[in-house]
Every structure is written in C-alpha cells, then in structure tokens.
Design a protein around this motif. Structure first.
Motif, short mmCIF file in Angstrom:
data_model
loop_
_atom_site.label_atom_id
_atom_site.label_comp_id
_atom_site.label_asym_id
_atom_site.label_seq_id
_atom_site.Cartn_x
_atom_site.Cartn_y
_atom_site.Cartn_z
N LEU A 26 7.43 3.51 -1.28
CA LEU A 26 6.47 2.41 -1.23
C LEU A 26 7.15 1.05 -1.13
CD1 LEU A 26 3.76 3.58 -3.82
CD2 LEU A 26 3.49 3.33 -1.34
N ARG A 27 8.40 0.96 -1.60
CA ARG A 27 9.13 -0.31 -1.49
C ARG A 27 9.33 -0.72 -0.02
NH1 ARG A 27 11.82 -2.63 -5.81
NH2 ARG A 27 10.53 -2.24 -7.66
N HIS A 28 9.34 0.27 0.88
CA HIS A 28 9.53 -0.04 2.29
C HIS A 28 8.31 -0.74 2.89
CE1 HIS A 28 12.81 2.77 1.64
NE2 HIS A 28 13.34 2.37 2.78
N PHE A 29 7.17 -0.63 2.21
CA PHE A 29 6.00 -1.39 2.64
C PHE A 29 6.26 -2.88 2.44
CE2 PHE A 29 2.48 1.69 3.30
CZ PHE A 29 3.18 2.85 3.04
N GLU A 30 6.87 -3.22 1.32
CA GLU A 30 7.23 -4.62 1.06
C GLU A 30 8.32 -5.08 2.03
OE1 GLU A 30 9.59 -7.25 -2.32
OE2 GLU A 30 8.95 -5.20 -2.77
N GLU A 31 9.30 -4.21 2.29
CA GLU A 31 10.40 -4.62 3.16
C GLU A 31 9.93 -4.89 4.58
OE1 GLU A 31 14.74 -3.10 4.83
OE2 GLU A 31 13.42 -1.71 3.76
N ILE A 32 9.04 -4.03 5.11
CA ILE A 32 8.59 -4.23 6.49
C ILE A 32 7.78 -5.52 6.60
CG2 ILE A 32 6.42 -2.96 6.35
CD1 ILE A 32 8.95 -2.91 9.25
N ALA A 33 7.01 -5.82 5.55
CA ALA A 33 6.26 -7.07 5.56
C ALA A 33 7.19 -8.27 5.53
CB ALA A 33 5.30 -7.11 4.37
N MET A 34 8.24 -8.19 4.71
CA MET A 34 9.20 -9.28 4.63
C MET A 34 9.99 -9.40 5.95
SD MET A 34 12.28 -9.86 1.87
CE MET A 34 11.11 -9.92 0.51
N ALA A 35 10.41 -8.26 6.50
CA ALA A 35 11.17 -8.29 7.76
C ALA A 35 10.35 -8.89 8.88
CB ALA A 35 11.62 -6.88 8.13
#
Length: 674
Positions: free
Chosen positions: A303-312
C-alpha cells in the motif's frame, strides 16, 4: 534495453503535446522493461504476502501438535524467503534500469532538439530552464516511469490478497476487502493540494536554477559593473522561496504519510477486534486469525506504493511539462515554399538596392573573401568539446553550384567569392539577419527562405544546410577541453590551424595558454567551461579561429571583433580578408575598420537594403549610414556641416567633429574648415 546498450541509436519522436502525454509515450517505449519489472514485482510482493499463511499454518500446527504440518509450514516459509530475496533483487535491478534508460532517452531527446534549434532555442526558453530540464527534471521523469511497474505489481498483489482472504476466511476476509480500498483511497482528498504544492515547489526551484545558471554565466560582467551582490541577493531570495515552498510541500506529504500509517492501523484494530470475537465463538481458529492479522499488517508494504506513485507523479508532471515544452519547439522548415522560384536570381535583386557593383573597393584596401564547407547556427558540436553557437556539420556537401547568398526579406545579396559587410541600424536586427542567413528563420515569425544559389536553405536537410553555411554569432560558446580539441572541427583541410590562429590574432592568447600548459604547449592547455578562464576578446578570437579552420563555403560573422581593441581589430580585418580570399563571407558589423576592408558594404535600415557601396563612399554620401558607423548625434551632424558654430553672423571659422569608433577604441578629432 540494458544500460550497457546506451545511448539509443534512435530515441524516437516524442509526443510533446503535454506533460502527461510525454510520460505516457515514455512508458510505452519501455514496455519490455516495464513488463519485466511487473513480473519481478509480482514475485516479490506475492512472496511477501505468503509469509502470513506460513506463519498461521505453523501456529495452528503447534496448537494441534502436528509435526507434519509444522514441517510443511517451515518449507513454505523457506520458499517465501527465497522468492522475496530473488524478487527484490531482480525488481531493484530492473527498476533502476528502467529509471536510467528513461532518463537517458529524455536527455538524448533534449540534446537532439537543442542541436536542431541551435541559438534559436534560447529565444523561446531561458538557458537556465534547459539546464534544469536536462539535470534534475530527467531524474524525476525517470522516477515516475519506473515507479509505474512497481505500483502496478503492488496493486495487483493487494487485489489477490483480498480475494485470497475472502476465500480463506470469509468472515474476516470481507472486513479486509472492504477496509483495504478505504485505506488505499483515503489519502485521495489530500493529493490535489499536495500536487499543487509540489508544482509550486518545482516551479520555484526551476526559476532559482535558471537564475543561478544565468548569474554564473554573466558573473564576469556582473563583477565588472558592480552588480554581483545585487544578483546574489536575488538568488538568496529565490532560494528562500524554494525552501519555504519545500517545507509546505513536505508538511502535506508528511500528513499523507501519517494517514497512510493511521488507516492501516485502524483496519488492523478492527480485524483483531472482530477476529477475537469469532475465535471466542469458535467460528475462526487461532491460526486463521494469526494469518489474517499478519496479512493485514504486511499489506501496509504494497500500500505504500500508492503513496509513492502519487508523489512521483506530482513531482514528475511539472518536469515532464517543461521537457515537453522544449521538445515541442520546431524550426520553421515550411516557409521556404513562400518564395517563388523567379524571385531569386542571385545576380539580380530588383528594387533591393544591392545593384551596386561587388567588385572593386576603391581606395578601401582590397582582397577577396571566403568560404568552404561547414554549417549554420545551430549549436551542435563536432565531438571535440567545442561549439561556436553554430553547429558544424560535414564539409563539402554538394548542395549548389554557386555561392551567392540571397535574403529575400531584405533583398541582401552576398556574391560568391566576396567579402561583404552588412551594417544594420538596429543591433538586434543584425542578429536576426545573421540567423536568417544561416537558414534559421525566427521561430515566431515565418519568413521567406534565404537562398544559396538557386537552393532554398529551409528546403535542405538540416545537415546539408549546416554543411553549406557557418554562422558565428556575437556571443560564441567554448566548451571545456584543450585548445587542440577546440579546433578539431570538420574542415575542408585547406586552412591550417596555425594560419587560422594567426589571422584571428591569437598570438597573445597562445602565450597565455602556454603558461597554463604542463609542457608549455598551448594546444594542450585546458580551456574551462564556456571559456570563462579567458577574457571576452580572447574567447571571441579563438571562436573566430575555429570558424576559419572549418573553411566553410559561406561564412557569416555577427560582430566578430566587438570585444577587441582597435589595433587588434585592424590586424584581424587584414587577416580575415587575406585568409578568406575567394570565399563568400558576410560580416554583420558597425566597425569602421572591418567595413573599410570589405569589398562591398550593404546598409540595412528597418529591414530593407538602403544603400550599397564601399565604406569610404557611403560614409560621405549616406547620413544614416554615417550616423550608425560613427555614432554621430544630430547635434554633431549639424556641427560637422557648419550649422552649429561660427560668429554671431554665421561667419568665421567653423569646425567639424570627426568621430570614429573601432571596436572598444574611440577616436575623436577636431578639424578646422574654411
């Protein structure tokens, strides 16, 4: 594509209509790498999510005192560990490859576009913005491109785990299946503001980078006029604006991270609370509760990758927008068709004022002119670590049978084999004319194409046009390297390096460089980036020598001696005329010394040829020409013609002011007249 295969043979034609379209185009062009990262990501994430089932199976085996099931659980955990290690290693390797190859593709595209546009690029975007795009922005773009595959693998893993938990234990699985989407989408309302703050930060950082780049580029000039502290203060303020914007953006992303920790924690509490009731009622075994609990706990990882893709995406979108803006710029290659074939007989420019003979230069000193195979102003280098703000292509391309250069906008004709000097009333007009003569029409205003003989330059392939005409602008660029590398450019071989350096009066430059060389060889002396270790006049003379070495068929020089003293300028004028004998040379200048050596002088006023002749003739017969060349004011003109002095009755001795400017030297004399 592997890192060892870089650079790309052909980076492709980008979709530069917008930032998101450009990112999508990059992703599609790395489909193979994306699929590899997706496969390894699935292996890694699925292996991680099988750990809870192995742990739950082991706990249940202990509760039931089953050695066989405990051994099976141990084997499952070992297999999961191997899958995690292999998947993580290969995922990282593939992701980094995708990141670097995407960034390299963007850099190649930017380099190709910069070479294609040449000096016209900085008329549309600031040089600092190009630097910002080609450095920090490519990293942000590469980050998003490679993060897409990892995010996809994480999202698929979350779906598989939720479905698996529903099948494995419906009572608890339904709670997880309902809660996980809420956890994943819980930060969605915060993303628009986070994106705006990130955009603002990137915009301010880009402007600060532009300011820093432009300040460093002009540091020598700023120190000379005492403006260094002023620009440093501006950069300090810009830097503080970036810091404040970064803090505001970081606060928002910290809030998003906190929500990403809080929501899974609440889901975990809800699962344990509900699970304990089911265990107490006998509907769920202890091992099954441990399995579901462990799975929910580990779901926080994908689920942390949801935050990362939004930040990226938030950080890469403005970067992609800037890159797309640069990549969307085009040279206007269609305007050449506006010129009819009958309008350009190179020997006849009816009504343009250039019918004056291009032969003798009565009393002006003599000589012929110049040219042989090179390029027009574009900014590409020869691979030697040097560029003059006018790229150099291959020499001797057979594009025409005559060296006459004709500009239908002004009616200017530069005859083959002649040294033609052009005087423009407006310095900016001289720069625009030099761009056109090099085949570079202004990007914003389509104009008819300049013709080289019977050939329209804009109708030629870019390499062929660069092989025919070389343009050296008034602010040539020297890249870092040795002097030998600087002069190692495509050339006809007819002009020796020593002859070019002598014609450009570089003897004192060679002496200065020899002192910085280890073996006293000036050709091996290092030259710093943009030639900042040299004075303006030294840079200008070395750039002129480089242009002379190429021996182009047509050479266009824009104020080639504006930074040298009058004595050096006079020697350069003689050397240029002698070395370029029999070649086509056009010099845009207002220097009397260069004009006096020209075989043909053309005065361009408000975009049209106003007079043609030789310098000593025009300075006496054309008041506007004399005003531009001598910087004569109206009051001085009246005084010179005898209207502003004498006795009360207008009689008596009169004086005439003679003002001449030669580069940086100014000569003022007073002559008595009868």
């Amino acid at each position: 594509m592997q890192i060892s295969d870089l650079p790309y043979a052909d980076p492709g034609v980008p979709d530069a209509r917008s930032g998101p379209r450009f990112l999508w185009w990059l992703g599609r062009n790395q489909l193979g790498g994306q699929l590899k990262a997706l496969a390894w990501g699935l292996l890694h994430f699925v292996a991680v999510m099988t750990l809870p089932y192995g742990v739950g199976l082991a706990v249940q085996a202990v509760v039931e005192r089953s050695g066989t099931r405990l051994a099976l659980a141990g084997v499952m955990l070992v297999v999961s560990g191997i899958g995690i290690a292999l998947g993580d290693t290969m995922l990282h390797r593939t992701a980094v490859t995708n990141w670097i190859t995407a960034a390299a593709r963007v850099q190649q595209l930017l380099a190709r576009r910069t070479a294609h546009l040449g000096s016209a690029l900085t008329r549309r975007v600031a040089a600092g913005e190009v630097v910002a795009v080609s450095t920090g922005d490519v990293e942000k773009i590469g980050w998003f491109v490679e993060a897409v595959s990892r995010f996809t693998a994480a999202a698929l893993t979350v779906v598989v785990v939720c479905v698996g938990l529903v099948v494995y234990q419906p009572d608890l699985g339904l709670v997880v299946a309902v809660g996980v989407p809420l956890v994943g989408l819980g930060v969605l309302p915060l993303l628009p503001r986070a994106t705006r703050l990130a955009d603002a930060q990137r915009e301010k950082a880009g402007k600060a980078t532009e300011l820093a780049s432009d300040t460093v580029a002009g540091l020598r000039v700023l120190r000379g006029i005492g403006g260094e502290e002023l620009f440093l203060d501006r950069y300090r303020r810009a830097s503080q604006d970036v810091r404040r914007a970064a803090v505001r953006s970081a606060r928002m992303w910290s809030l998003i991270t906190a929500v990403q920790v809080l929501l899974p924690g609440l889901l975990l509490i809800a699962v344990v609370w509900h699970g304990l009731g089911l265990v107490r009622d006998g509907h769920v075994a202890v091992g099954e509760l441990v399995t579901v609990y462990s799975a929910v706990m580990l779901l926080g990882y994908p689920l942390r990758h949801f935050e990362e893709i939004a930040m990226a995406y938030s950080f890469s979108r403005p970067s992609a927008k800037r890159a797309a803006r640069v990549l969307s710029l085009q040279r206007d290659s269609s305007v050449g068709a506006e010129v009819t074939d009958g309008s350009g007989d190179s020997g006849d420019s009816a009504g343009s004022g250039d019918s004056a003979g291009s032969g003798d230069s009565a009393g002006s000193g003599s000589g012929e002119s110049s040219g042989s195979g090179s390029t027009s102003g574009s900014g590409s280098t020869s691979g030697s670590g040097s560029t003059s703000g006018s790229g150099v292509g291959s020499v001797g391309a057979p594009v025409r049978a005559t060296g006459d250069l004709y500009d239908p906008v002004t009616g200017l004709l530069a005859p083959e084999g002649r040294l033609t000097a052009v005087v423009c009333g407006d310095p900016d007009e001289a720069g625009r004319l030099a761009e056109r003569l090099g085949g570079h029409a202004p990007l914003d205003t389509p104009v008819p194409s300049v013709r080289l003989g019977d050939t329209q330059l804009d109708a030629l392939p870019l390499d062929a046009a660069r092989a025919a005409v070389l343009v050296q602008d008034k602010d040539p660029v020297l890249l870092s390297g040795t002097l030998r590398e600087l002069l190692d450019v495509p050339a006809s071989g007819q002009v020796a390096v020593a002859d070019a350096l002598a014609a450009a009066e570089c003897a004192d430059v060679l002496d200065a460089l020899a002192q910085n060389s280890v073996d006293d060889d000036p050709m091996e002396a290092p030259i710093t980036e943009r030639g900042r270790s040299l004075s303006g006049g030294q840079r200008q003379r070395l750039a002129l020598a480089r242009s002379l070495v190429t021996d182009p068929e047509v050479l266009v020089l824009d104020e080639p001696t504006s930074a040298v003293d009058s004595h050096t300028e006079a020697r350069i004028a003689d050397g240029l005329r002698a070395l370029r004998r029999g070649r086509t040379t056009v010099v845009c200048t207002s220097s009397p010394l260069l004009l006096d050596r020209a075989e043909r002088v053309v005065f361009v006023h408000e975009g049209e040829v106003a007079a043609v002749g030789v310098h000593r003739e025009l300075v006496h017969t054309q008041p506007r020409y004399r005003a531009v060349v001598t910087r004569e004011t109206e009051q001085e003109q009246q005084h010179r013609t005898g209207n502003g002095s004498g006795g009360p009755d207008g009689s008596g001795d009169k004086t005439a002011a003679r003002v001449g400017t030669t580069g940086l030297g100014i000569e003022i004399g007073i002559e008595e007249t009868a």
